[in-house]
Design a protein around this motif. Structure first.
Motif, PDB file in Angstrom:
ATOM      1  N   THR A 182       0.833  -1.204   0.000  1.00  0.00           N
ATOM      2  CA  THR A 182       0.000   0.000   0.000  1.00  0.00           C
ATOM      3  C   THR A 182       0.864   1.250   0.000  1.00  0.00           C
ATOM      4  O   THR A 182       0.598   2.217  -0.750  1.00  0.00           O
ATOM      5  CB  THR A 182      -0.923  -0.007   1.225  1.00  0.00           C
ATOM      6  N   ARG A 183       1.907   1.267   0.800  1.00  0.00           N
ATOM      7  CA  ARG A 183       2.782   2.444   0.858  1.00  0.00           C
ATOM      8  C   ARG A 183       3.520   2.644  -0.457  1.00  0.00           C
ATOM      9  O   ARG A 183       3.690   3.784  -0.927  1.00  0.00           O
ATOM     10  CB  ARG A 183       3.768   2.285   2.014  1.00  0.00           C
ATOM     11  N   LEU A 184       3.958   1.577  -1.076  1.00  0.00           N
ATOM     12  CA  LEU A 184       4.652   1.696  -2.358  1.00  0.00           C
ATOM     13  C   LEU A 184       3.702   2.147  -3.459  1.00  0.00           C
ATOM     14  O   LEU A 184       4.065   2.991  -4.298  1.00  0.00           O
ATOM     15  CB  LEU A 184       5.290   0.362  -2.735  1.00  0.00           C
ATOM     16  N   ARG A 185       2.474   1.593  -3.469  1.00  0.00           N
ATOM     17  CA  ARG A 185       1.528   1.965  -4.513  1.00  0.00           C
ATOM     18  C   ARG A 185       1.137   3.440  -4.409  1.00  0.00           C
ATOM     19  O   ARG A 185       1.050   4.140  -5.427  1.00  0.00           O
ATOM     20  CB  ARG A 185       0.286   1.079  -4.428  1.00  0.00           C
ATOM     21  N   ARG A 186       0.907   3.923  -3.200  1.00  0.00           N
ATOM     22  CA  ARG A 186       0.496   5.319  -3.038  1.00  0.00           C
ATOM     23  C   ARG A 186       1.630   6.293  -3.322  1.00  0.00           C
ATOM     24  O   ARG A 186       1.379   7.400  -3.798  1.00  0.00           O
ATOM     25  CB  ARG A 186      -0.022   5.521  -1.618  1.00  0.00           C
ATOM     26  N   GLY A 187       2.847   5.883  -3.044  1.00  0.00           N
ATOM     27  CA  GLY A 187       3.940   6.829  -3.175  1.00  0.00           C
ATOM     28  C   GLY A 187       4.690   6.784  -4.486  1.00  0.00           C
ATOM     29  O   GLY A 187       5.334   7.781  -4.852  1.00  0.00           O
ATOM     30  N   PHE A 188       4.597   5.685  -5.218  1.00  0.00           N
ATOM     31  CA  PHE A 188       5.502   5.546  -6.356  1.00  0.00           C
ATOM     32  C   PHE A 188       4.821   5.037  -7.617  1.00  0.00           C
ATOM     33  O   PHE A 188       5.502   4.600  -8.545  1.00  0.00           O
ATOM     34  CB  PHE A 188       6.653   4.603  -5.979  1.00  0.00           C
ATOM     35  N   THR A 189       3.501   5.075  -7.664  1.00  0.00           N
ATOM     36  CA  THR A 189       2.787   4.705  -8.882  1.00  0.00           C
ATOM     37  C   THR A 189       2.439   5.969  -9.650  1.00  0.00           C
ATOM     38  O   THR A 189       1.794   6.872  -9.113  1.00  0.00           O
ATOM     39  CB  THR A 189       1.505   3.921  -8.565  1.00  0.00           C
ATOM     40  N   ALA A 190       2.874   6.029 -10.886  1.00  0.00           N
ATOM     41  CA  ALA A 190       2.547   7.140 -11.777  1.00  0.00           C
ATOM     42  C   ALA A 190       1.911   6.558 -13.027  1.00  0.00           C
ATOM     43  O   ALA A 190       2.479   5.660 -13.656  1.00  0.00           O
ATOM     44  CB  ALA A 190       3.789   7.954 -12.128  1.00  0.00           C
ATOM     45  N   HIS A 191       0.743   7.064 -13.384  1.00  0.00           N
ATOM     46  CA  HIS A 191      -0.018   6.484 -14.489  1.00  0.00           C
ATOM     47  C   HIS A 191       0.776   6.569 -15.789  1.00  0.00           C
ATOM     48  O   HIS A 191       1.167   7.646 -16.238  1.00  0.00           O
ATOM     49  CB  HIS A 191      -1.342   7.229 -14.656  1.00  0.00           C
ATOM     50  N   GLY A 192       1.017   5.404 -16.371  1.00  0.00           N
ATOM     51  CA  GLY A 192       1.666   5.337 -17.669  1.00  0.00           C
ATOM     52  C   GLY A 192       3.179   5.366 -17.632  1.00  0.00           C
ATOM     53  O   GLY A 192       3.823   5.035 -18.622  1.00  0.00           O
ATOM     54  N   ALA A 219       9.119  -4.504  -7.207  1.00  0.00           N
ATOM     55  CA  ALA A 219       9.858  -3.808  -8.257  1.00  0.00           C
ATOM     56  C   ALA A 219       9.083  -2.568  -8.673  1.00  0.00           C
ATOM     57  O   ALA A 219       7.848  -2.588  -8.716  1.00  0.00           O
ATOM     58  CB  ALA A 219      10.095  -4.717  -9.460  1.00  0.00           C
ATOM     59  N   VAL A 220       9.819  -1.510  -8.968  1.00  0.00           N
ATOM     60  CA  VAL A 220       9.238  -0.280  -9.506  1.00  0.00           C
ATOM     61  C   VAL A 220       9.815  -0.097 -10.899  1.00  0.00           C
ATOM     62  O   VAL A 220      11.034   0.048 -11.070  1.00  0.00           O
ATOM     63  CB  VAL A 220       9.552   0.932  -8.618  1.00  0.00           C
ATOM     64  N   LEU A 221       8.950  -0.123 -11.897  1.00  0.00           N
ATOM     65  CA  LEU A 221       9.359   0.012 -13.299  1.00  0.00           C
ATOM     66  C   LEU A 221       9.147   1.450 -13.752  1.00  0.00           C
ATOM     67  O   LEU A 221       8.061   2.003 -13.575  1.00  0.00           O
ATOM     68  CB  LEU A 221       8.549  -0.947 -14.176  1.00  0.00           C
TER      69      LEU A 221
END
Length: 751
Positions: free
Chosen positions: A337-347, A360-362
């Protein structure tokens, strides 16, 4: 079945033969106005009887029924459009009333009577009634569409799919019912223009209530007598539930069920898509990049770039083991949850769970390695904040491997492989940090892997050899023994020293067969020395790995090697490190005690660099202490000034300290009845200073470098020849002395 009873006569063989003959002799019926009773009434068929019984696509056989179809589509009596079933104008009140009553079904013709005049006409009416009932009562939606894409007629099942009535759909454009988006741009026009006969597609229907109804549409072309396109028939099947099920299955296939993050499969799909965008083989070359403002040099444009931050939670296994897997699962959910909220950028950025406690963060539009390292820093900072999980405040850290490069110079598999390797470099470097991929370190890691894989086959091919380095007595300068050092004659990398492959052999377990081979070969060579030089009794010293004690019966292996070679046990010395001695369970101590009881000498290798537990020296069956080379470094510079790079007086203090430490260890060893061997002697000054401390034996390049067994034999041969010459000289000197004394005594007597 509708039409089964009333059409019973149509199935009689006589009627069918009469029908077939009539088709061959009757000319095509002329176009008649609505209301005509001669073949164009409610019993007339669309496209003729052969169209429904033989399934032909041109709608006719020998021209039968073409006039009726033309009347339906082109219209008569002033151009009015006629119903394809009953041949009445669509604007007729009676037709509209029937159409607006879907529950009553089509008007059923009465049974064939003699008034019809022709048995063929009666058979056609019965056949048409049967087909009409099948169209009306079909459970799948059906629609007849004219060349202008307007609906001629639909059945109730089609109307139900759209939430409308049959009458409301008549004469409406298909785009009012079907979503025009997604319709094949080439295939559908080809169908309408007669270039193909059938088309299947999944489309969305527009429901009156605004919801979407997914349908599988099969569109077939109905041709006229000349083979030209006449109208189309659409069969529509509701697949909304199948689509929803498919969407759920697709989501489950691409997402982790615990954290709801994209899984490894989804990650690779996005990474594959990012790499496919780099295929610019057909695109024109890009314009030159502007020069770098800092250096003035032209910047290299290598196309799109991609980066990955591959992270793993440190110590997560301990949380599972101590608090339970249910707490570990909740911690993973909190981390996700913390990773998704802080490091997800659409596209541009995707957070995925790769498995276990790995994420992993792509980054699909990377601007360089600085962006990825900054992202890794922020990830570490975000995970440093405590997690409150089921009443437990948990603090976790993560290790991150960072890889960033142009998509033109990598593949998805290589990118993730390098990211995973860099992650473990980060763990090896101390954890709770990020590490950027280093190509040189990656090449070294690849070489290690290749060597580890080739170890066992190399042993079978005989690529290993043994070199021996003499162990020299500091008091007499004689060779007392030799240490066996294995070498790998690699066909690609040349001769490899033990530090290149022994750690790999210990990790893979190949050290067990390799160590057994070295033991037997060394004992065999020591037996040859004993045969040639029986007076010296030169021993051989063989290194013993800790895994050889744990994974094999080392006592049985040593006994077998001594028996096969005939070497006395007193001429075999086994070297083992302190860390191996201090293993749990007491198994090493038991094995060493059994070997000592056999008469084998035991030496502790690299003494002083491990635990240096002096209490063990009084309980272990140890005979020799081998001092690590780091203690000898202070003996290398005989002058008290030390190195120029060191502060004034530092060299002298270090030399004095090393000398005092070595002297104390030598004195302690001698008190316990042990001998001491020093490693890494490179000069005569070192050897002399060690001799003054009381050290017993030494080895190093000053005495001899490791070499073939013949090197040791040559030294032993020279020592023997030297002793023989010395003995011969001593005998001559003794005789001269006796003669001198006798002469002197005689003179004294005579005097």
């Amino acid at each position: 079945m509708p039409g089964q009873n009333e059409g019973a006569d149509a199935h009689h063989h006589g009627v069918r033969r009469e029908e077939a003959r009539a088709h061959h002799r009757l000319p095509p019926p002329a176009v008649r106005p609505a209301g005509s009773t001669n073949g164009t009434g409610p019993g007339a068929t669309v496209g003729g009887t052969n169209d429904t019984t033989n399934g032909t696509t041109n709608g006719t056989t020998n021209g039968t029924g073409v006039g009726t179809t033309q009347a339906v589509l082109d219209g008569v009596s002033g151009g009015a459009l006629l119903c394809p079933t009953c041949a009445r104008p669509l604007s007729d009140d009676a037709h509209r009333t029937a159409e607006d009553s879907p529950g009553t079904g089509p008007a059923q013709p009465g049974p064939a009577t003699a008034e019809d005049g022709d048995p063929l006409l009666a058979a056609l009416r019965v056949s048409e009634a049967r087909l009409r009932a099948a169209f009306w009562d079909a459970g799948i939606g059906m629609a007849l569409i004219d060349p202008e894409d307007r609906i001629i007629e639909v059945n109730p099942a089609f109307a139900t799919l759209t939430g409308r009535t049959v009458g409301e759909l008549a004469r409406t454009h298909i785009h009012e019912t079907f979503d025009p988006e997604g319709m094949p741009h080439r295939l559908f026009p080809a169908l309408v223009h007669g270039e193909r006969d059938r088309l299947r597609v999944e489309k969305q229907l527009k429901h009156r209530e605004g919801r979407t109804v997914w349908s599988k549409v099969t569109v077939s072309l109905i041709r006229d007598a000349s083979g030209g396109p006449l109208y189309t028939l659409a069969l529509v099947e509701d697949i909304t539930e199948q689509r929803r099920l498919g969407d759920r299955l697709e989501y489950q296939a691409l997402h982790d069920p615990l954290t709801r993050l994209p899984n490894r499969t989804y990650f690779f799909e996005r990474l594959d898509a990012a790499c496919l965008t780099s295929d610019r083989s057909t695109a024109p070359p890009p314009a030159p990049a502007p020069p770098d403002p800092a250096t003035g040099a032209a910047a290299e444009d290598d196309g799109p770039r991609v980066g990955v931050c591959y992270l793993d939670l440190d110590g997560f296994a301990a949380i599972n083991e101590t608090l339970g897997h249910h707490i570990g699962d909740q911690l993973l959910i909190a981390v996700a949850t913390r990773l998704r909220r802080g490091f997800t950028a659409h596209g541009t950025q995707l957070v995925a769970r790769m498995g276990g406690d790995e994420f992993a963060v792509l980054v699909t539009d990377s601007r360089g390695s600085d962006q990825l390292t900054d992202l890794a820093t922020r990830i570490l900072e975000a995970l440093e904040r405590p997690f409150d999980v089921a009443g437990h405040r948990l603090v976790v850290t993560a290790s991150v491997g960072v890889v960033e490069r142009s998509v033109q110079e990598t593949t998805p598999t290589d990118l993730v492989k390098d990211a995973d390797a860099t992650l473990y470099w980060s763990k090896a470097d101390g954890r709770a940090r990020w590490t950027l991929y280093d190509p040189d370190r990656g090449a070294h890691q690849l070489t290690r892997q290749l060597l580890a894989t080739a170890l066992r086959p190399a042993l079978e091919r005989g690529e290993f050899t043994i070199e021996y380095q003499p162990l020299v007595g500091l008091a007499d300068g004689a060779v007392h023994g030799a240490e066996a050092l294995v070498r790998w004659r690699h066909p690609r990398y040349g001769t490899l020293s033990p530090d290149r492959f022994i750690p790999l052999a210990e990790e893979s377990g190949a050290i067990v067969p390799l160590g057994k081979w070295v033991l037997e070969e060394s004992c065999r060579q020591a037996r040859r020395w004993l045969t040639e030089f029986p007076e010296t009794e030169t021993f051989v010293s063989v290194n013993l790995a800790a895994r050889q004690i744990w994974d094999s019966d080392v006592v049985a292996d040593v006994a077998q090697a001594l028996e096969h070679t005939g070497l006395p046990a007193r001429l075999l010395q086994l070297e083992i490190t302190e860390s191996a001695l201090l293993g749990p369970g007491g198994r090493p101590l038991q094995a060493l005690q059994a070997l000592a009881d056999m008469g084998v000498r035991i030496a502790i290798d690299d003494f002083g660099t491990g635990y240096s537990n002096l209490a063990y020296l009084s309980r272990l069956p140890v005979h020799v202490l081998k001092l690590d080379g780091t203690f000898i470094e202070g003996f290398r510079d005989p002058s008290p000034t030390g190195s120029r790079a060191e502060p004034p007086g530092f060299g002298a203090r270090r030399s004095d300290a090393d000398e005092q430490i070595v002297g104390a260890m030598v004195q302690l060893a001698h008190t316990l009845g042990l001998t001491v061997t020093a490693e890494g002697i490179e000069s005569a000054a070192q050897a002399e200073r060690l001799r003054l401390t009381g050290c017993d034996t030494a080895q190093g390049w000053y005495f001899a470098r490791p070499g073939e067994a013949e090197l040791v034999a040559a030294i032993l041969r020279d020592n023997r020849d030297g002793r023989d010459r010395q003995d011969s000289g001593d005998g001559q000197d003794g005789q001269d002395g006796r003669e001198g004394r006798e002469g002197q005594d005689g003179r004294e007597a005579r005097g």
